[in-house]
Design a protein around this motif. Structure first.
Motif, short mmCIF file in Angstrom:
data_model
loop_
_atom_site.label_atom_id
_atom_site.label_comp_id
_atom_site.label_asym_id
_atom_site.label_seq_id
_atom_site.Cartn_x
_atom_site.Cartn_y
_atom_site.Cartn_z
N GLU A 184 14.55 62.88 68.21
CA GLU A 184 15.74 62.91 67.35
C GLU A 184 15.44 62.27 65.99
O GLU A 184 15.88 62.77 64.95
CB GLU A 184 16.93 62.20 68.03
CG GLU A 184 18.16 62.33 67.14
CD GLU A 184 19.43 61.78 67.77
OE1 GLU A 184 19.41 61.42 68.96
OE2 GLU A 184 20.44 61.72 67.04
N ARG A 193 15.78 63.96 62.30
CA ARG A 193 16.54 63.39 61.18
C ARG A 193 15.65 63.14 59.96
O ARG A 193 16.09 63.30 58.83
CB ARG A 193 17.25 62.11 61.63
CG ARG A 193 18.27 62.41 62.72
CD ARG A 193 19.33 61.35 62.91
NE ARG A 193 20.12 61.69 64.09
CZ ARG A 193 21.06 62.64 64.12
NH1 ARG A 193 21.35 63.32 63.02
NH2 ARG A 193 21.72 62.91 65.23
N ASN A 194 14.41 62.75 60.22
CA ASN A 194 13.47 62.56 59.11
C ASN A 194 13.20 63.89 58.41
O ASN A 194 13.15 63.96 57.18
CB ASN A 194 12.17 61.93 59.64
CG ASN A 194 11.25 61.46 58.51
OD1 ASN A 194 11.70 60.77 57.59
ND2 ASN A 194 9.98 61.82 58.58
#
Ligand code: LHQ
Length: 264
Positions: free
Chosen positions: A227, A231-232
């Motif tokens: 996750e 998100r990165n």
């Protein structure tokens, strides 16, 4: 000059130039290489960096005859602190290389040993002449892989192969290095320089800001859970989405023309 600096179009060509010692690193060469990388990073005319060696070697690693590290040859002399050399010269160079805002190619023209192998493997794409070889020479003199070697090797080829290379320290021919995925490609000697420059020119014409972000995202992902990696990606992608290259690339695609990328 210890380091030859040339420019061909948007490609900055850096040539390690101590051929009599297979371009082994002295502190002066390390400082010049670091400075040249920093200069290229800040120069908007540079969209790709190509690193190679003069003569028959790429880089034989630390110059073992340097008085800064040479162990005591006579009784009564104190041994030198190798950590000082790493902290003050190798680490700054390796960090500059890793943070380059443009792609970096190594054209390994001959043997790459010790920290010379780490330099090559720290580049984004590694081309090598068929007569070139990679040697994790460290174990032969009682040291561990440095200049990023311990970080790079298991990521490039996995733990088992990394241990094989690092413990045995044997000569790995370029073709074998390609076969195990350590490098991008081995080429006939006579083709290396031209092919490496052609590859560098090709990368220079691409959206280099995205290429540098790709390197960062891949390295980041190895440290993140799924996750966090998602998100990165979203964060980096969001930044790139506001950049000119994405607008240009998408417009060019829709207008069925060749894009012209300028971001960096
Ligand atoms: C050299 C070198 C060299 C000086 C060839 N130094 N002269 C970081 C921080 C602090 C301390 C220590 O280390 C590090 C990181 C490291 O990089 S450690 C690893 C250091 N490198 C090595 O151990 C490799 C040493 N070199 C070799 O094993 C061989 O030279 C290789 C296998 C690279 C090439 O072999 P050949 O093709 O047979 O060439 P050669 O040995 O005849 O070398 C040609 C000349 O270059 C020769 O000089 P000469 O005056 O006799 O012609 C060598 O002495 C010189 N040279 N490497 N690292």
């Amino acid at each position: 000059a210890l380091l030859k600096i040339e420019q061909e179009g948007a490609v900055r060509l850096l040539t390690l130039n101590r051929p009599q010692a297979l371009n082994a690193f002295t502190t002066a060469l390390l400082v010049q290489l670091r400075d040249a990388l920093e200069l290229a990073a800040r120069d908007a005319s540079v969209r790709c960096v190509l690193i190679t060696g003069a003569g028959r070697g790429f880089c034989a690693g630390q110059d073992l005859s340097d008085p800064l590290i040479k162990p005591p040859m006579a009784a009564g002399e104190a041994p030198k602190d190798i950590g000082h050399l790493l902290n003050n010269y190798y680490i700054p160079m390796a960090l500059s290389l890793r943070a380059m805002p443009v792609p970096v190619i190594a054209a390994v023209n001959g043997v790459a040993a010790g920290a010379g192998a780490s330099l090559a493997l720290g580049c984004d794409l590694v081309l090598a002449a068929e007569s070139a070889s990679f040697i994790q020479a460290f174990s032969k003199i009682g040291l561990i892989p440095d200049c990023g070697g311990t970080w790079l090797l298991p990521r490039l080829v996995g733990r088992a192969k990394a241990l094989e290379l690092a413990l045995l320290g044997d000569k790995l021919p370029a073709a074998e290095a390609q076969r195990i995925g350590l490098i991008y490609r081995a080429l006939p000697d006579a083709e290396l320089a031209a092919e490496a420059m052609a590859l560098a020119q090709k990368l220079a014409s691409m959206p280099v800001k995205a290429l540098a972000a790709t390197r960062q995202a891949l390295d980041d992902a190895l440290l993140l859970d799924f996750e966090a990696a998602l998100r990165n990606e979203a964060l980096l992608q969001s930044r790139l989405g506001f950049a000119g290259d994405y607008q240009e690339g998408t417009r060019a695609f829709l207008e069925k023309r060749k894009p012209s990328f300028t971001d960096r």
